[in-house]
Design an enzyme around this catalytic site. Structure first.
Site, PDB file in Angstrom:
ATOM      1  N   SER A 148       0.819  -1.212   0.000  1.00 59.65           N
ATOM      2  CA  SER A 148       0.000   0.000   0.000  1.00 59.65           C
ATOM      3  C   SER A 148       0.852   1.261   0.000  1.00 59.65           C
ATOM      4  O   SER A 148       0.335   2.359  -0.179  1.00 59.65           O
ATOM      5  CB  SER A 148      -0.911   0.019   1.238  1.00 59.65           C
ATOM      6  OG  SER A 148      -0.130   0.015   2.426  1.00 59.65           O
ATOM      7  N   HIS A 169      -3.167  -3.589  -5.576  1.00 54.56           N
ATOM      8  CA  HIS A 169      -3.462  -3.175  -4.205  1.00 54.56           C
ATOM      9  C   HIS A 169      -4.934  -3.399  -3.887  1.00 54.56           C
ATOM     10  O   HIS A 169      -5.796  -2.620  -4.274  1.00 54.56           O
ATOM     11  CB  HIS A 169      -3.084  -1.701  -4.001  1.00 54.56           C
ATOM     12  CG  HIS A 169      -3.319  -1.227  -2.599  1.00 54.56           C
ATOM     13  ND1 HIS A 169      -3.728   0.053  -2.303  1.00 54.56           N
ATOM     14  CD2 HIS A 169      -3.216  -1.878  -1.410  1.00 54.56           C
ATOM     15  CE1 HIS A 169      -3.863   0.168  -0.996  1.00 54.56           C
ATOM     16  NE2 HIS A 169      -3.559  -0.985  -0.431  1.00 54.56           N
ATOM     17  N   GLU A 181      -6.466  -1.260  -6.888  1.00 57.91           N
ATOM     18  CA  GLU A 181      -5.609  -0.325  -7.616  1.00 57.91           C
ATOM     19  C   GLU A 181      -4.584  -1.133  -8.405  1.00 57.91           C
ATOM     20  O   GLU A 181      -3.829  -1.912  -7.817  1.00 57.91           O
ATOM     21  CB  GLU A 181      -4.901   0.627  -6.643  1.00 57.91           C
ATOM     22  CG  GLU A 181      -5.850   1.586  -5.956  1.00 57.91           C
ATOM     23  CD  GLU A 181      -5.176   2.478  -4.942  1.00 57.91           C
ATOM     24  OE1 GLU A 181      -5.536   3.664  -4.845  1.00 57.91           O
ATOM     25  OE2 GLU A 181      -4.276   1.987  -4.210  1.00 57.91           O
ATOM     26  N   ASN A 219      -4.434   5.960  -0.780  1.00 55.52           N
ATOM     27  CA  ASN A 219      -3.583   6.334   0.351  1.00 55.52           C
ATOM     28  C   ASN A 219      -2.860   7.658   0.129  1.00 55.52           C
ATOM     29  O   ASN A 219      -2.537   8.358   1.087  1.00 55.52           O
ATOM     30  CB  ASN A 219      -2.581   5.220   0.661  1.00 55.52           C
ATOM     31  CG  ASN A 219      -3.234   4.080   1.411  1.00 55.52           C
ATOM     32  OD1 ASN A 219      -4.256   4.258   2.062  1.00 55.52           O
ATOM     33  ND2 ASN A 219      -2.672   2.893   1.307  1.00 55.52           N
TER      34      ASN A 219
END
Length: 313
Positions: A148, A169, A181, A219
């Site tokens: 991540s 991800h 992702e 993130n």
């Protein structure tokens, strides 16, 4: 309205067919890491008909992972097969039939199409794993990391298959969260990228694409947001309780930033922001927080330790 010449349409169709033919149809998946993320990925891959091998260091860990998958599948069928218990039981049986476990990664990657790494967030450990598996996996095999926060490019460079390396991800809990992702490095081939997108769709997820930038999409936006909430509290501009209420009621977020930090783990958040700060030390979004550092030093890591920004019984 303009019309394309017939020969051009045929050529375009032929080109599309050729491009599609070049993509790898992923059938066999090896997942390294039997924790929450790895087990979750294994579950959705097996449930969608893929042959899956879940790998970890000990049989004890893998037994716990398998038990967790079985419990998760039971929760799934309560919703998906509420009126068809027999179909639900068959679904669990088929899913578990597609799943095997192993403690020897090198011995099981010889026939795999995709390796997904979901181990500890430590670049050195990940690179060592990929470097080893690179020697045993077939040439066609695609490698992917579920990281991540770490750079996919740095992991790809530990192998000889930079063009067959990308990021996948997933989000926790994997069976529930629809997003994946798909990360494309400067070296990731289009064929690899499209194969990863197709795999994400095949396991029932909605893929989004991002370049290999710190934190990818979610993130990259979420961590600086949480850090700014901490700075707001550090300055005494607002209480953590009021900040949480404001973001839940004003922005519609399910959790406030301090609740989310405690849920994620303060050590995890600190590790991410420290890593990004080392990459871009002049970026104010990535500036460390004295309060966060203090709480981590005191082992107040959030819900998992019973105390973080809040106390938990």
């Amino acid at each position: 309205m303009a019309f394309a010449p017939r020969h051009f349409v045929r050529a375009a169709s032929s080109d599309a067919a050729t491009a599609a033919a070049k993509k790898l149809l992923i059938k066999h998946v090896t997942i390294i890491g039997g924790g929450l993320m790895g087990a979750g990925i294994a579950q959705v891959a097996a449930a969608s008909g893929h042959t899956v091998v879940l790998v970890d260091q000990s049989d004890e860990i893998l037994k716990k992972s398998t038990k967790g998958i079985e419990e998760s599948l039971k929760r799934v069928i309560k919703k998906k097969f509420a009126d068809k218990p027999e179909a639900g039981a068959e679904f669990i049986k088929k899913t578990l039939k597609n799943l095997t476990t192993s403690t020897d990664a090198a011995s099981v990657v010889h026939s795999t199409d995709l390796v997904i790494e979901a181990i500890v967030e430590n670049l050195e450990v990940k690179n060592k794993l990929f470097k080893t598996l690179d020697k045993f996996a077939p040439e066609h095999t695609i490698f992917a990391s579920n990281t991540s926060s770490l750079q996919i490019t740095k992991m790809a460079n530990a192998t000889t298959r930079q063009d067959r390396f990308g990021g996948l991800h997933f989000f926790n809990p994997v069976p529930m969260m629809k997003l994946v992702e798909v990360i494309k490095t400067p070296m990731t081939s289009q064929k690899t990228f499209e194969s990863l997108v197709d795999f994400s769709k095949a396991v029932g997820k909605s893929p989004v694409s991002c370049k290999d930038t710190p934190g990818f999409i979610v993130n990259r936006l979420l961590v600086p947001y949480m850090m700014e909430a901490v700075r707001l509290f550090e300055r005494g501009d607002a209480s953590k309780e009021d900040i949480d209420v404001a973001m839940k009621l004003g922005a519609g977020y399910p959790m406030g930033p301090f609740e989310l930090l405690d849920y994620v783990g303060l050590d995890t958040s600190k590790y991410i922001i420290d890593g990004w700060h080392s990459l871009e030390p002049n970026n104010p979004l990535f500036a460390p927080s004295p309060l966060l550092n203090k709480l981590v030093e005191e082992k107040k890591l959030g819900k998992k330790t019973g105390e973080g920004f809040y106390k938990y019984k």
